[in-house]
Design a protein around this motif. Structure first.
Motif, PDB file in Angstrom:
ATOM      1  N   LEU A  86       0.829  -1.204   0.000  1.00  0.00           N
ATOM      2  CA  LEU A  86       0.000   0.000   0.000  1.00  0.00           C
ATOM      3  C   LEU A  86       0.864   1.255   0.000  1.00  0.00           C
ATOM      4  O   LEU A  86       0.590   2.216  -0.728  1.00  0.00           O
ATOM      5  CB  LEU A  86      -0.919  -0.017   1.221  1.00  0.00           C
ATOM      6  N   ASN A  87       1.935   1.242   0.788  1.00  0.00           N
ATOM      7  CA  ASN A  87       2.844   2.395   0.835  1.00  0.00           C
ATOM      8  C   ASN A  87       3.505   2.638  -0.516  1.00  0.00           C
ATOM      9  O   ASN A  87       3.722   3.786  -0.925  1.00  0.00           O
ATOM     10  CB  ASN A  87       3.920   2.180   1.903  1.00  0.00           C
ATOM     11  N   LEU A  88       3.837   1.557  -1.209  1.00  0.00           N
ATOM     12  CA  LEU A  88       4.486   1.697  -2.512  1.00  0.00           C
ATOM     13  C   LEU A  88       3.512   2.236  -3.563  1.00  0.00           C
ATOM     14  O   LEU A  88       3.899   3.008  -4.442  1.00  0.00           O
ATOM     15  CB  LEU A  88       5.052   0.344  -2.958  1.00  0.00           C
ATOM     16  N   LEU A  89       2.253   1.840  -3.458  1.00  0.00           N
ATOM     17  CA  LEU A  89       1.261   2.250  -4.445  1.00  0.00           C
ATOM     18  C   LEU A  89       0.828   3.705  -4.279  1.00  0.00           C
ATOM     19  O   LEU A  89       0.496   4.365  -5.254  1.00  0.00           O
ATOM     20  CB  LEU A  89       0.033   1.335  -4.363  1.00  0.00           C
TER      21      LEU A  89
ATOM     22  N   PRO B 275      -3.491   5.623   0.679  1.00  0.00           N
ATOM     23  CA  PRO B 275      -4.578   4.641   0.783  1.00  0.00           C
ATOM     24  C   PRO B 275      -5.961   5.236   0.558  1.00  0.00           C
ATOM     25  O   PRO B 275      -6.910   4.511   0.237  1.00  0.00           O
ATOM     26  CB  PRO B 275      -4.440   4.095   2.214  1.00  0.00           C
ATOM     27  N   GLU B 276      -6.094   6.576   0.680  1.00  0.00           N
ATOM     28  CA  GLU B 276      -7.389   7.214   0.480  1.00  0.00           C
ATOM     29  C   GLU B 276      -7.556   7.774  -0.935  1.00  0.00           C
ATOM     30  O   GLU B 276      -8.605   8.342  -1.257  1.00  0.00           O
ATOM     31  CB  GLU B 276      -7.594   8.323   1.519  1.00  0.00           C
ATOM     32  N   GLU B 277      -6.539   7.604  -1.762  1.00  0.00           N
ATOM     33  CA  GLU B 277      -6.653   8.054  -3.165  1.00  0.00           C
ATOM     34  C   GLU B 277      -7.682   7.206  -3.897  1.00  0.00           C
ATOM     35  O   GLU B 277      -7.682   5.976  -3.818  1.00  0.00           O
ATOM     36  CB  GLU B 277      -5.304   7.939  -3.864  1.00  0.00           C
TER      37      GLU B 277
ATOM     38  N   ASN C 143     -12.748   2.738  -6.168  1.00  0.00           N
ATOM     39  CA  ASN C 143     -12.743   2.767  -4.706  1.00  0.00           C
ATOM     40  C   ASN C 143     -11.455   3.456  -4.251  1.00  0.00           C
ATOM     41  O   ASN C 143     -10.578   3.746  -5.064  1.00  0.00           O
ATOM     42  CB  ASN C 143     -12.809   1.341  -4.143  1.00  0.00           C
ATOM     43  N   MET C 144     -11.336   3.671  -2.949  1.00  0.00           N
ATOM     44  CA  MET C 144     -10.072   4.140  -2.419  1.00  0.00           C
ATOM     45  C   MET C 144      -9.037   3.031  -2.552  1.00  0.00           C
ATOM     46  O   MET C 144      -9.372   1.835  -2.500  1.00  0.00           O
ATOM     47  CB  MET C 144     -10.223   4.576  -0.964  1.00  0.00           C
ATOM     48  N   LEU C 145      -7.785   3.411  -2.716  1.00  0.00           N
ATOM     49  CA  LEU C 145      -6.718   2.445  -2.954  1.00  0.00           C
ATOM     50  C   LEU C 145      -6.663   1.362  -1.872  1.00  0.00           C
ATOM     51  O   LEU C 145      -6.483   0.183  -2.176  1.00  0.00           O
ATOM     52  CB  LEU C 145      -5.382   3.189  -3.031  1.00  0.00           C
TER      53      LEU C 145
ATOM     54  N   SER D  52      -7.601  -4.493  -0.680  1.00  0.00           N
ATOM     55  CA  SER D  52      -8.127  -5.529   0.210  1.00  0.00           C
ATOM     56  C   SER D  52      -8.747  -6.688  -0.565  1.00  0.00           C
ATOM     57  O   SER D  52      -8.906  -7.781  -0.028  1.00  0.00           O
ATOM     58  CB  SER D  52      -9.173  -4.927   1.156  1.00  0.00           C
ATOM     59  N   VAL D  53      -9.072  -6.463  -1.848  1.00  0.00           N
ATOM     60  CA  VAL D  53      -9.722  -7.515  -2.651  1.00  0.00           C
ATOM     61  C   VAL D  53      -8.815  -8.728  -2.850  1.00  0.00           C
ATOM     62  O   VAL D  53      -9.211  -9.856  -2.535  1.00  0.00           O
ATOM     63  CB  VAL D  53     -10.197  -6.957  -4.011  1.00  0.00           C
TER      64      VAL D  53
END
Length: 208
Positions: A56-59, A62-64, A149-151, A156-157
């Motif tokens: 998640l940090n690399l992408l 998380p709220e984007e 959705n948010m990142l 989470s999928v």
């Protein structure tokens, strides 16, 4: 000897995925160039197997809000693939294909969604074609599903679907350069461990 978790792949196994990523990215760039009527190049991708938080940090944030195309694999390789489209990439697609000035991912119409889904499907199919060609495996893909959705929610999928196989996410991360502008290309590739062993055996990474 086979592996039981992603993190046991080792350097040679990761190199295998980098080769798939490199060929798949090149194929995708060629296809996108034709569809977008633009010059498209793909950078040499990085391949990483990361925990949820590190991925998640690399992408990014998380709220984007992002779009994602989700496809299930079946046949000799089973698992899921998720291709993430950030807003700048979606903008470029609708500008070139639909003549729109910009797009808001939260206000997509049916045509926007159809075009973005098709682009995601083409990119995913390019990677799977590379995988099939290199390893001589047969892989079938489900009808692509599109979501916004948010990142953090998007990520989470694959964890929910494939968490029993590993607590890590396998990521092919690169950049498409479209008309000279670099845009993130993030592919989450999650074959189940049995399928990963099939791939590695076919490519001679592990003994059959």
């Amino acid at each position: 000897m086979g592996i039981s978790r992603y993190e046991e792949m080792g350097e040679i196994g990761m190199d295998m995925l980098k080769e798939i990523g490199s060929i798949g990215g090149g194929n995708a760039a060629t296809a996108l160039s034709s569809m977008l009527n633009a010059k498209v190049n793909m950078s040499l991708p990085e391949v990483k197997a990361l925990g949820f938080n590190a991925a998640l940090n690399l992408l990014g944030d998380p709220e984007e809000v992002v779009a994602a195309i989700f496809v299930e694999m079946s046949g000799e390789v089973e698992g899921v693939i998720l291709f993430i489209l950030k807003n700048d990439f979606a903008d470029k697609i609708v500008q070139n294909m639909l003549g729109k000035a910009s797009v808001d991912l939260l206000q997509l119409d049916e045509l926007d969604t159809s075009v973005l889904t098709e682009i995601g499907n083409i990119v995913i199919s390019s990677y799977i074609t590379a995988m099939s060609s290199l390893s001589n495996v047969e892989v079938e893909l489900s009808v692509p599903q599109f979501t916004v959705n948010m990142l953090g929610g998007i990520l989470s999928v694959p964890i929910a679907v494939m968490g029993q196989h590993s607590d890590r996410i396998m990521m092919i991360k690169g950049k498409f350069k479209i008309d000279g502008i670099a845009m993130d290309s993030d592919m989450l590739l999650l074959p189940d461990v049995k399928s990963l062993n099939v791939l590695m055996k076919k490519l001679g990474v592990i003994d059959g």
